[in-house]
Write an enzyme that holds these catalytic residues in place. Structure first.
Site, PDB file in Angstrom:
ATOM      1  CB  VAL A  86      16.459 -46.857  30.848  1.00  0.00           C
ATOM      2  CG1 VAL A  86      16.075 -46.829  32.321  1.00  0.00           C
ATOM      3  CG2 VAL A  86      16.640 -45.432  30.324  1.00  0.00           C
ATOM      4  CG  HIS A 102      16.527 -46.688  37.638  1.00  0.00           C
ATOM      5  ND1 HIS A 102      17.518 -45.734  37.732  1.00  0.00           N
ATOM      6  CD2 HIS A 102      16.222 -47.019  38.911  1.00  0.00           C
ATOM      7  CE1 HIS A 102      17.796 -45.499  39.009  1.00  0.00           C
ATOM      8  NE2 HIS A 102      17.026 -46.269  39.746  1.00  0.00           N
ATOM      9  CB  CYS A 110      -0.592 -52.389  28.131  1.00  0.00           C
ATOM     10  SG  CYS A 110      -2.319 -51.844  28.263  1.00  0.00           S
ATOM     11  N   GLY A 171      30.438 -44.452  36.993  1.00  0.00           N
ATOM     12  CA  GLY A 171      29.685 -43.426  36.274  1.00  0.00           C
ATOM     13  C   GLY A 171      28.342 -43.092  36.880  1.00  0.00           C
ATOM     14  CB  THR A 172      26.322 -43.789  39.557  1.00  0.00           C
ATOM     15  OG1 THR A 172      25.081 -43.319  40.109  1.00  0.00           O
ATOM     16  CG2 THR A 172      27.167 -44.425  40.655  1.00  0.00           C
TER      17      THR A 172
HETATM   18  N1  APR Z   1      33.548 -41.410  32.735  1.00  0.00           N
HETATM   19  C1  APR Z   1      33.280 -41.608  34.057  1.00  0.00           C
HETATM   20  N2  APR Z   1      32.274 -40.971  34.718  1.00  0.00           N
HETATM   21  C2  APR Z   1      31.541 -40.090  34.008  1.00  0.00           C
HETATM   22  C3  APR Z   1      31.767 -39.815  32.637  1.00  0.00           C
HETATM   23  C4  APR Z   1      32.816 -40.536  32.004  1.00  0.00           C
HETATM   24  N3  APR Z   1      33.124 -40.349  30.708  1.00  0.00           N
HETATM   25  N4  APR Z   1      30.882 -38.866  32.230  1.00  0.00           N
HETATM   26  C5  APR Z   1      30.117 -38.573  33.302  1.00  0.00           C
HETATM   27  N5  APR Z   1      30.510 -39.284  34.377  1.00  0.00           N
HETATM   28  C6  APR Z   1      29.943 -39.287  35.719  1.00  0.00           C
HETATM   29  C7  APR Z   1      29.557 -37.929  36.233  1.00  0.00           C
HETATM   30  O1  APR Z   1      30.665 -37.316  36.898  1.00  0.00           O
HETATM   31  C8  APR Z   1      28.430 -38.275  37.220  1.00  0.00           C
HETATM   32  O2  APR Z   1      28.965 -38.565  38.514  1.00  0.00           O
HETATM   33  O3  APR Z   1      28.741 -40.030  35.641  1.00  0.00           O
HETATM   34  C9  APR Z   1      27.837 -39.552  36.624  1.00  0.00           C
HETATM   35  C10 APR Z   1      26.484 -39.331  35.966  1.00  0.00           C
HETATM   36  O4  APR Z   1      25.595 -38.970  36.989  1.00  0.00           O
HETATM   37  P1  APR Z   1      24.041 -38.806  36.643  1.00  0.00           P
HETATM   38  O5  APR Z   1      23.887 -38.034  35.389  1.00  0.00           O
HETATM   39  O6  APR Z   1      23.375 -38.318  37.909  1.00  0.00           O
HETATM   40  O7  APR Z   1      23.547 -40.281  36.304  1.00  0.00           O
HETATM   41  P2  APR Z   1      23.130 -41.406  37.330  1.00  0.00           P
HETATM   42  O8  APR Z   1      23.987 -41.378  38.554  1.00  0.00           O
HETATM   43  O9  APR Z   1      23.071 -42.680  36.559  1.00  0.00           O
HETATM   44  O10 APR Z   1      21.617 -40.985  37.729  1.00  0.00           O
HETATM   45  C11 APR Z   1      20.904 -41.911  38.524  1.00  0.00           C
HETATM   46  O11 APR Z   1      18.907 -40.580  38.233  1.00  0.00           O
HETATM   47  O12 APR Z   1      17.658 -39.335  36.746  1.00  0.00           O
HETATM   48  C12 APR Z   1      17.714 -40.555  37.423  1.00  0.00           C
HETATM   49  O13 APR Z   1      16.812 -42.596  36.773  1.00  0.00           O
HETATM   50  C13 APR Z   1      17.805 -41.677  36.439  1.00  0.00           C
HETATM   51  O14 APR Z   1      19.151 -43.679  36.517  1.00  0.00           O
HETATM   52  C14 APR Z   1      19.190 -42.268  36.677  1.00  0.00           C
HETATM   53  C15 APR Z   1      19.459 -41.884  38.124  1.00  0.00           C
END
Ligand code: APR
Length: 230
Positions: A86, A102, A110, A171-172
């Site tokens: 976001v 998201h 509003c 990165g998720t």
């Molecule tokens: N390079 C590659 N991957 C990375 C790096 C990096 N420099 N730093 C962190 N990561 C990875 C972590 O290993 C992890 O797997 O990015 C991922 C981040 O995971 P989360 O913090 O869970 O984020 P995300 O997957 O986007 O969360 C999904 O959860 O809280 C809700 O709505 C929120 O959109 C979010 C959703």
């Protein structure tokens, strides 16, 4: 080519992720900050958290991973970027076709009039910000836990996942649904999957290629190889 990004792509821009060693959900309780109940109970507390994130993100810059995705959009006609983030850093890097599953914390809504508009003011003049026409407390235009995803964005993301030839997962942590189902949907429809992450995730077993390391280093390298036709 279709890409799904999560908080990890913005980590090297200084934007904290949610899970993992210094993730936001290790310091704050999501049910206190990222649910409609939390906002109804204490709009000021929720807005203090979003105002803090807005100020932090306003100082952040897109990193080479964001920039690579902007290059890919310019180079590949069928490219689509789907993000769970976001922070708006993909748009700041130059991506125009971005499906925000998201929402975006640079938009406010509003709840009474359902009107949505961009608001980039940092700092916000008052917390919680009020609707200029009806006076209701505005909310960030983001999807909170327990809320549905915007239907059009979700439909668009599912269609793209079904049609993808190559699907990059960047990165998720791959545990928040329904976004985490998109790579499975792509694979079922024959896509070639590549994961960019520091560590294994529940999605890792689906992958055809795995790039472990900071995505600001791995994605540019992958893209350079792809362009050389490797
Ligand atoms: N390079 C590659 N991957 C990375 C790096 C990096 N420099 N730093 C962190 N990561 C990875 C972590 O290993 C992890 O797997 O990015 C991922 C981040 O995971 P989360 O913090 O869970 O984020 P995300 O997957 O986007 O969360 C999904 O959860 O809280 C809700 O709505 C929120 O959109 C979010 C959703």
């Amino acid at each position: 080519m279709v890409v799904l990004t999560g908080a990890g792509i913005s980590a090297e821009s200084g934007v904290p992720t949610f899970r993992g060693p210094d993730g936001l959900w290790g310091r704050y309780r999501p049910e206190e900050l990222a649910t409609p109940e939390a906002f109804a109970r204490n709009p000021l507390r929720v807005w203090e958290w979003y105002a803090w994130r807005r100020e932090l993100i306003a100082r952040a810059e897109p990193n080479p991973a964001h920039q690579t995705l902007a290059e890919m959009e310019a180079a590949l006609p069928g490219f689509l970027l789907i993000t769970q983030n976001v922070d708006g850093l993909h748009q700041r890097a130059g991506n125009r076709r971005v499906v925000e599953l998201h929402g975006n914390l640079w938009r406010v809504r509003c709840p009474r009039e359902r009107q949505v508009w961009e608001d980039h003011r940092v700092p916000l003049p008052e917390l919680p910000p009020r609707c200029p026409t009806c006076g209701a407390f505005l909310r960030p235009d983001v999807v909170w836990f327990g809320e549905p995803l915007p239907p059009e964005e979700w439909q668009h993301a599912m269609e793209a996942a079904r049609e993808a030839e190559i699907f990059l997962v960047i990165g998720t942590s791959g545990i928040v649904e329904p976004a985490a189902s998109l790579p499975r949907l792509a694979r079922v429809h024959g896509a070639y999957l590549v994961e960019f992450n520091l560590e294994d995730t529940p999605l890792t077993p689906l992958m055809d290629e795995i790039w472990r390391g900071p995505v600001s280093e791995t994605l540019p390298r992958w893209w350079a190889r792809f362009q050389r036709g490797k």
